[in-house]
Design a protein around this motif. Structure first.
Motif, mmCIF file in Angstrom:
data_model
loop_
_atom_site.group_PDB
_atom_site.id
_atom_site.type_symbol
_atom_site.label_atom_id
_atom_site.label_comp_id
_atom_site.label_asym_id
_atom_site.label_seq_id
_atom_site.Cartn_x
_atom_site.Cartn_y
_atom_site.Cartn_z
ATOM 1 N N VAL A 77 0.736 -1.282 0.095
ATOM 2 C CA VAL A 77 0.140 -0.016 0.015
ATOM 3 C C VAL A 77 0.852 1.170 -0.145
ATOM 4 O O VAL A 77 1.780 1.240 0.834
ATOM 5 C CB VAL A 77 -1.156 0.106 1.220
ATOM 6 C CG1 VAL A 77 -1.803 1.210 1.250
ATOM 7 C CG2 VAL A 77 -1.799 -1.295 1.327
ATOM 8 N N LEU A 78 0.660 2.313 -0.850
ATOM 9 C CA LEU A 78 1.267 3.327 -0.954
ATOM 10 C C LEU A 78 0.472 4.392 -0.315
ATOM 11 O O LEU A 78 -0.828 4.688 -0.772
ATOM 12 C CB LEU A 78 1.631 3.766 -2.404
ATOM 13 C CG LEU A 78 2.469 5.322 -2.749
ATOM 14 C CD1 LEU A 78 3.658 5.195 -2.084
ATOM 15 C CD2 LEU A 78 2.394 5.554 -3.952
ATOM 16 N N MET A 79 0.918 5.106 0.657
ATOM 17 C CA MET A 79 0.328 6.372 1.407
ATOM 18 C C MET A 79 0.771 7.476 0.920
ATOM 19 O O MET A 79 2.015 7.665 1.202
ATOM 20 C CB MET A 79 0.427 6.068 2.895
ATOM 21 C CG MET A 79 -0.363 4.932 3.525
ATOM 22 S SD MET A 79 -0.347 4.793 5.201
ATOM 23 C CE MET A 79 -1.432 3.393 5.436
ATOM 24 N N LEU A 90 -4.916 5.567 9.708
ATOM 25 C CA LEU A 90 -4.579 4.313 8.599
ATOM 26 C C LEU A 90 -3.491 3.987 8.850
ATOM 27 O O LEU A 90 -3.111 2.770 8.534
ATOM 28 C CB LEU A 90 -4.670 5.565 7.122
ATOM 29 C CG LEU A 90 -6.219 5.831 6.408
ATOM 30 C CD1 LEU A 90 -5.966 7.077 5.775
ATOM 31 C CD2 LEU A 90 -6.363 4.440 5.691
ATOM 32 N N LEU A 91 -2.190 4.544 9.291
ATOM 33 C CA LEU A 91 -1.189 3.928 9.713
ATOM 34 C C LEU A 91 -1.424 2.732 10.500
ATOM 35 O O LEU A 91 -0.884 1.846 10.376
ATOM 36 C CB LEU A 91 -0.446 4.966 10.295
ATOM 37 C CG LEU A 91 1.060 4.472 10.943
ATOM 38 C CD1 LEU A 91 2.139 4.267 9.826
ATOM 39 C CD2 LEU A 91 1.656 5.394 11.936
ATOM 40 N N GLU A 100 2.198 -4.455 3.718
ATOM 41 C CA GLU A 100 3.427 -3.574 3.275
ATOM 42 C C GLU A 100 3.148 -2.177 3.049
ATOM 43 O O GLU A 100 2.171 -1.851 2.215
ATOM 44 C CB GLU A 100 4.281 -4.300 2.515
ATOM 45 C CG GLU A 100 4.800 -5.614 2.868
ATOM 46 C CD GLU A 100 5.795 -5.469 4.186
ATOM 47 O OE1 GLU A 100 6.497 -4.593 4.269
ATOM 48 O OE2 GLU A 100 5.678 -6.554 4.828
ATOM 49 N N VAL A 101 3.987 -1.283 3.690
ATOM 50 C CA VAL A 101 3.518 0.380 3.225
ATOM 51 C C VAL A 101 4.765 0.749 2.557
ATOM 52 O O VAL A 101 5.874 0.620 3.181
ATOM 53 C CB VAL A 101 3.365 1.007 4.455
ATOM 54 C CG1 VAL A 101 3.008 2.739 4.365
ATOM 55 C CG2 VAL A 101 1.859 0.244 5.124
ATOM 56 N N SER A 197 8.721 -2.863 15.085
ATOM 57 C CA SER A 197 9.275 -3.759 14.047
ATOM 58 C C SER A 197 8.560 -3.766 12.659
ATOM 59 O O SER A 197 9.170 -3.868 11.645
ATOM 60 C CB SER A 197 9.560 -5.204 14.753
ATOM 61 O OG SER A 197 10.348 -5.253 15.694
ATOM 62 N N LEU A 198 7.222 -3.754 12.845
ATOM 63 C CA LEU A 198 6.325 -3.517 11.422
ATOM 64 C C LEU A 198 6.814 -2.540 10.744
ATOM 65 O O LEU A 198 7.009 -2.530 9.453
ATOM 66 C CB LEU A 198 4.918 -3.523 11.715
ATOM 67 C CG LEU A 198 4.359 -4.894 12.224
ATOM 68 C CD1 LEU A 198 2.854 -4.630 12.533
ATOM 69 C CD2 LEU A 198 4.363 -5.864 11.144
ATOM 70 N N VAL A 199 6.668 -1.366 11.399
ATOM 71 C CA VAL A 199 6.983 0.109 10.630
ATOM 72 C C VAL A 199 8.357 0.242 10.264
ATOM 73 O O VAL A 199 8.684 0.654 9.194
ATOM 74 C CB VAL A 199 6.671 1.342 11.436
ATOM 75 C CG1 VAL A 199 6.943 2.570 10.923
ATOM 76 C CG2 VAL A 199 5.213 1.055 12.070
#
Length: 283
Positions: A77-79, A90-91, A100-101, A197-199
């Motif tokens: 996903v592109l934010m 949204l984050l 994945e962002v 860790s995700l971010v």
């Protein structure tokens, strides 16, 4: 301002437990808190406050909407979003869904340089009308509810203000309208790692090419003893800001957005920070 209540699992002090003694996940710890998680003073002059519980509700709704639209683990996903409370919801929703962002860290990021993404979430959806990915439109106006400036569990149904982008493509999904139709609880499997860790694994879209404005304002923040101050005016949701925000939540503190371009705060914003009782700069 008081703390959220308990450090999240994976934080320096470890996580909390529910009444049965079971260790809370990071998402459950946010959802269990009635205390402020986000306070947005940059939303058209209003003070918008989201408790941990309300923020988690928005994130759960967002994760459910992502799932219904076919975006989950393995999706990118592109934010393309300015700083605001909806961007932070949204984050957190993206983290809950396990996608994945990538971040379009400057407003002039060229759609042609976005690469292969499955969904674009944008405050200026007209700029992405030719991109092959799915497209969500995010209105940048505040959400209003019977004149109340605080968003809470007891608010009346929220009405989205019109998008400032006059050229919203017909195929774009209206996030503000669609997300409110989703359930407040998310039953998707929780990603098996901590929120920071995700971010950490997410990335910024490379800001290169003729449309890149090297002078574009960057988001700035200031760590305080009891929270994080984020200068929202002209700022973008990028990886650096996302890391600072989730790190603050992980320590059990709130994030306060102020209508300022940098954290050398002017008189009005300095008074806002003092009123929120965030304390002095910690580093």
């Amino acid at each position: 301002m008081v703390k959220l209540g308990t450090n999240l699992p994976g934080g320096a002090a470890g996580g909390g437990n529910d009444p049965s003694g079971r260790r809370l996940t990071w998402f459950e710890a946010i959802a269990a808190s009635p205390r402020p998680a986000v306070v947005d003073h940059a939303a058209d002059g209003d003070r918008v406050e989201l408790s941990g519980r309300v923020l988690a509700n928005w994130a759960a709704k967002t994760a459910n909407l992502l799932d219904i639209e076919g975006h989950g683990p393995g999706s990118t996903v592109l934010m393309d979003l300015p700083l605001g409370w909806k961007s932070l919801a949204l984050l957190l929703g993206a983290a809950r869904a396990g996608v994945e962002v990538r971040f379009a860290s400057v407003s002039s990021s060229a759609p042609g340089g976005a690469g292969s993404v499955d969904l674009v979430v944008s405050g200026t959806p007209g700029a992405w009308s030719e991109h092959p990915a799915d497209l969500w439109s995010v209105s940048q106006g505040t959400l209003r509810s019977s004149g109340a400036s605080e968003v809470s569990e007891t608010s009346e149904p929220l009405e989205a203000l019109p998008s400032p982008d006059a050229q919203v493509p017909s195929h774009a999904l209206d996030y503000a309208a669609e997300v409110q139709m989703q359930a407040d609880q998310c039953h998707l499997p929780l990603p098996g790692t901590s929120l920071p860790s995700l971010v950490e694994a997410w990335e910024d879209l490379a800001a290169t090419g003729p449309e890149y404005d090297a002078g574009a304002p960057l988001s700035r923040w200031s760590h305080r003893e009891r929270g994080l101050v984020v200068a929202a005016a002209g700022g973008r949701l990028d990886r650096g800001t996302a890391r600072a925000v989730v790190g603050t939540w992980d320590r059990g503190h709130p994030v306060v957005l102020v209508p300022e371009r940098d954290t050398d705060l002017g008189g009005a914003s300095a008074r806002l920070v003092e009123a929120e009782r965030l304390g002095s700069a910690s580093r």
